[in-house]
Design a protein around this motif. Structure first.
Motif, PDB file in Angstrom:
ATOM      1  N   ASP A  68       0.840  -1.190   0.000  1.00 49.06           N
ATOM      2  CA  ASP A  68       0.000   0.000   0.000  1.00 49.06           C
ATOM      3  C   ASP A  68       0.878   1.244   0.000  1.00 49.06           C
ATOM      4  O   ASP A  68       1.806   1.355   0.805  1.00 49.06           O
ATOM      5  CB  ASP A  68      -0.911   0.031   1.223  1.00 49.06           C
ATOM      6  N   CYS A  69       0.579   2.166  -0.893  1.00 53.91           N
ATOM      7  CA  CYS A  69       1.293   3.441  -0.909  1.00 53.91           C
ATOM      8  C   CYS A  69       0.939   4.217   0.355  1.00 53.91           C
ATOM      9  O   CYS A  69      -0.242   4.328   0.717  1.00 53.91           O
ATOM     10  CB  CYS A  69       0.934   4.245  -2.155  1.00 53.91           C
ATOM     11  N   ALA A  70       1.953   4.750   1.024  1.00 54.47           N
ATOM     12  CA  ALA A  70       1.721   5.458   2.281  1.00 54.47           C
ATOM     13  C   ALA A  70       0.985   6.778   2.078  1.00 54.47           C
ATOM     14  O   ALA A  70       0.453   7.333   3.041  1.00 54.47           O
ATOM     15  CB  ALA A  70       3.059   5.721   2.988  1.00 54.47           C
ATOM     16  N   GLU A  71       0.902   7.276   0.835  1.00 53.95           N
ATOM     17  CA  GLU A  71       0.277   8.575   0.592  1.00 53.95           C
ATOM     18  C   GLU A  71      -1.091   8.438  -0.064  1.00 53.95           C
ATOM     19  O   GLU A  71      -2.071   8.989   0.428  1.00 53.95           O
ATOM     20  CB  GLU A  71       1.195   9.435  -0.277  1.00 53.95           C
ATOM     21  N   CYS A  72      -1.171   7.695  -1.174  1.00 57.61           N
ATOM     22  CA  CYS A  72      -2.449   7.596  -1.880  1.00 57.61           C
ATOM     23  C   CYS A  72      -3.176   6.285  -1.608  1.00 57.61           C
ATOM     24  O   CYS A  72      -4.350   6.154  -1.955  1.00 57.61           O
ATOM     25  CB  CYS A  72      -2.241   7.761  -3.381  1.00 57.61           C
ATOM     26  N   GLY A  73      -2.496   5.302  -1.022  1.00 59.33           N
ATOM     27  CA  GLY A  73      -3.134   4.046  -0.659  1.00 59.33           C
ATOM     28  C   GLY A  73      -3.256   3.034  -1.766  1.00 59.33           C
ATOM     29  O   GLY A  73      -3.759   1.928  -1.533  1.00 59.33           O
TER      30      GLY A  73
END
Length: 843
Positions: A427-432
């Motif tokens: 999972d991207c820590a910013e956009c998910g």
């Protein structure tokens, strides 16, 4: 790959700070959490201390209030610190012997003792004094190794002189005052001088290469003497590996290096079973090597940037943990290579980049034998270089034995299989979004703008607002392309230079930088995306090149002649052409060739003992005979000089045209190549159209490369292409190919790509057409000889069409069209040329 922590792992290992805080809140509920957390960090400033303190409090939380002298000394330090901040329920531990609340610096099994009781109990510091005979605390030892009490301390004089006597016998080359200064510098305390004087009096050979068998202070004295250029003093080497390295450890009665010392501490690791040095121990007290300790999830923390559970590489000023992927050393100028880049020790006078740091201590690789930076070591501590250290294992997906690129739950994955395996997605820590992350726990779409802004950040860590148009122009591209572009050294150096400047990025700012491929590409990106105004780049490049070239001409008169020729003939002609449309690379190269030829001609005449104004035709003939075809390139300069009266009676003949001499060898080769281009759907549409324009309409690649969509007129029923002054109606199936090219044309630029441009054949720079040499190369790969194919097409067309029609339809000069008609044997070409001139005059 992320690891999960087992549910049965003790909390004092996974979250020691929470265990300590919970215990303190229970005992001191009135103290603020901020005070408790600050005192914990002050006392237990490392993870190992936190775990020892948390384990003791989890086992016996009453150690804070009972005053029992048990547990680690960290409990006493924590109680003392909290009591200074208002703690009222905490009790200092008392000495297990005297019961006093003194600092408990000694231990007796599990009990803690004060210094006095510890000394009394152990008895190691109480001896009969060599002077008075009474059993008292030992204050020191005399030169004979006998104890002295506090009343009869050993004499502190004569030790420096005794050491000087030994050193003078070695002929160190240092005078007595300097020797005394060196001794006091290396041995600052009296007992150190006394011990070294005793050692050297018994074994003076310690200074001659046997220092490994002396004390630590003897080694320090040797190092200080060598630093002051003392002669006859031999630095000690490790007695086990025979290497000249620092001897900071002791083994078998001698001082040794770290590597040889670690050999004595090897134990089988409880995880990998390899005999390794013990780096730490798990909750059960079993040994762990450094590799297994780093892989153990218990020793990992949550990174504040990417949110991954990983080993902590760095901590920010507020104590936040950063993993290896997210931490970058601060930027500085490397003291070794001089490049401005991320460096270790950036706040010191000697910053070093990671590359130079790795090259500081190379060793021979045990596998390939080459001396390279050490990347890893074998089980027996032998060095391995970067290439040989990469492990190869069977890939669990494809079964190939390749280098390990990643690991899944069931084994190793190669470089091809890892990106496709679900284990590489997070999972991207910013956009998910769930995809393969790039770095900092971010996907490529989130990482690219952040990395770009970080590269453009100034010394204060922020980016200037004037650089925002540059960010917008670059960041609109495909994220993977931006990241690849930023990974190259050229763009990184360019962006760092722009970040260090001031004001907005203009053409003048880019002109002041060193001309490079990165600068040209960034300029094209900003122009194509509207961040910079349009300008004729080839004209500007020629002007800058001309200024530098003429500056290198030493003779003043020659430079004046060249300046006049370049300004009033070449630049005037180029600027007139540029006013109609931007120059091409070929036009710039031709002008540069004219200048170089003129410089060579003037230099040759000077070496011959004459000048341009005094030379005769015999000199020019000798010039032409002295070289090859390139000597004729000076014709424009010589003609211009004669017209201006700067030379008289000299000329260089024009080179005879090779028109019609280079044709396709086979009669039907032109039609065979054309049929393949028209019907082979596996070829690129742009290559098919360009090849047909060469073979069917005799167009040169220089003109094809600069065709625009405005030259294509599509009425739906028919399609016309403007090659000359009159449109040419294009039949099927070529018209279908041109329609497809207009709708699907796409340049090769990945960073700064834009479709807002007029070019029918876009190139590798955003908003620019394809270069004619590259187009020629692409057609050559398809087996289309552009020069011979164009000549054959023009020869056949000139044999069927009048020259005036040929000129109007194909964009040829009327004189050129007439010459082609004559070459093809067409009837009455001169009459057609006269008709064309008459019509132009009437119009």
């Amino acid at each position: 790959m992320m690891h999960n922590i087992s549910s049965d792992t003790p909390r004092f290992l996974t979250n020691p700070r929470a265990v300590i805080l919970e215990t303190l809140v229970t005992v001191e509920p009135d103290l603020p959490l901020e005070v408790l957390a600050q005192d914990i960090d002050q006392v237990a400033d490392t993870r190992a201390k936190l775990r020892r303190l948390a384990q003791a409090l989890e086992t016996s939380p009453d150690l804070l209030t009972s005053g029992r002298p048990e547990g680690p000394r960290l409990i006493e330090l924590l109680v003392r610190t909290l009591r200074t901040h208002g703690a009222t329920h905490l009790v200092l531990p008392q000495c297990a012997e005297c019961g006093k609340t003194k600092p408990l610096l000694r231990t007796d099994g599990d009990r803690r003792l004060c210094s006095h009781c510890g000394n009394m109990l152990n008895g190691v510091q109480r001896r009969p004094c060599a002077v008075c005979g009474q059993t008292r605390k030992v204050s020191g030892w005399d030169r004979g190794g006998r104890p002295r009490c506090q009343r009869h301390r050993p004499e502190e004089t004569g030790d420096v002189e005794a050491i000087c006597v030994v050193l003078e016998k070695l002929d160190t080359g240092l005078d007595s005052p300097l020797l005394s200064h060196v001794i006091e510098l290396a041995l600052p305390l009296p007992f150190q001088r006394r011990k070294v004087a005793e050692e050297l009096s018994r074994r003076p050979e310690l200074l001659a290469g046997q220092g490994a068998y002396g004390s630590t202070r003897v080694v320090a004295l040797i190092e200080t003497l060598i630093a002051h250029d003392a002669r006859s003093v031999v630095p000690p080497i490790c007695p086990f590996c025979r290497r000249a390295v620092a001897l900071r450890f002791r083994r078998d009665g001698a001082r040794c290096c770290r590597r040889c010392y670690d050999w004595t501490r090897l134990q089988p690791c409880s995880q990998c079973d390899r005999p390794m040095a013990v780096a730490t121990r798990n909750a059960r007290g079993e040994p762990l090597c450094s590799s297994c300790a780093r892989r153990d999830p218990v020793n990992h923390e949550t990174c504040v940037e990417c949110g991954r559970l990983a080993i902590v590489t760095h901590r920010s000023e507020d104590g936040a943990a950063l993993c290896k992927r997210c931490w970058r050393p601060p930027v500085a100028t490397c003291s070794i290579c001089g490049v401005h880049k991320p460096c270790y020790h950036a706040d010191t006078e000697s910053p070093r980049c990671p590359s130079c740091t790795a090259r500081l201590h190379p060793e021979p690789c045990v596998s390939c034998g080459k001396t390279r930076p050490v990347r890893a070591r074998t089980d027996d501590r032998m060095a391995l270089c970067a290439s040989c250290s990469r492990r190869t294992e069977p890939c669990v997906n494809c079964g190939s034995i390749r280098r390990v690129y990643g690991r899944a739950h069931n084994g190793a994955l190669c470089k091809s299989c890892y990106p496709k395996d679900p284990v590489s997605f997070s999972d991207c820590a910013e956009c998910g979004i769930v995809e393969r992350l790039h770095h900092f726990g971010l996907c490529g779409r989130c990482a690219a703008p952040r990395l770009l802004r970080n590269q453009l950040a100034g010394p204060n860590g922020t980016m200037r607002l004037e650089l925002e148009p540059l960010v917008t122009a670059v960041a609109n591209s495909e994220p993977s392309s931006v990241l690849l572009w930023l990974s190259r050294s050229g763009p990184r150096r360019l962006l760092s230079a722009l970040a260090a400047g001031s004001g907005p990025v203009t053409h003048e700012v880019l002109d002041n930088l060193a001309d490079s491929k990165a600068v040209r590409y960034l300029r094209a990106v900003m122009v194509a995306n509207g961040a910079l105004p349009e300008r004729d780049e080839f004209l500007v490049r020629f002007e800058r090149w001309l200024e530098l070239t003429l500056h290198q001409v030493a003779d003043v008169d020659e430079r004046r002649e060249l300046q006049s020729y370049s300004t009033w003939f070449l630049l005037h002609r180029l600027r007139r052409r540029s006013s109609r449309r931007p120059l091409s690379h070929g036009q710039m190269s031709t002008a540069q060739t004219d200048v170089r030829s003129a410089i060579r001609l003037l230099r040759w005449l000077r070496d011959r003992g004459t000048t341009l104004s005094a030379c005769a035709q015999s000199d020019i003939d000798a010039w032409l005979a002295s070289g090859g075809r390139e000597k004729f390139d000076a014709r424009n300069f010589l003609v211009w000089s004669v017209d201006r009266g700067k030379a008289r009676g000299v000329t260089i003949p024009s080179i005879r045209s090779t028109r019609g001499q280079v044709l396709l060898q086979e009669p039907d080769q032109r039609w065979r190549l054309s049929r393949r281009l028209l019907h082979d759907t596996e070829l690129a549409t742009g290559d098919r159209v360009a090849g047909c324009l060469v073979l069917l309409y005799g167009q040169p690649c220089t003109r094809i490369a600069r065709l625009t969509t405005a030259q294509v007129t599509d009425t739906g029923k028919s399609l016309q292409l403007m090659l000359g002054t009159h449109p040419v109606e294009i039949p099927e199936p070529l018209s279908t190919l041109i329609r497809e090219l207009v709708s699907t044309r796409k340049g090769y630029a990945v960073v700064g790509h834009t479709d807002v441009h007029p070019w029918l054949f876009p190139g590798g720079l955003p908003g620019r057409p394809i270069s004619s040499p590259h187009l020629t190369k692409r057609l050559g790969r398809l087996g289309v000889p552009t020069r011979a194919g164009r000549a054959t097409a023009l020869m056949e067309l000139a044999g069927k069409l009048p020259s005036v029609v040929l000129s109007r339809l194909l964009g040829l000069n009327i004189n050129t069209a007439t010459l082609w008609s004559q070459e093809a044997g067409n009837t009455r070409p001169e009459y057609a040329a006269q008709v064309a001139r008459r019509a132009r005059f009437i119009d």
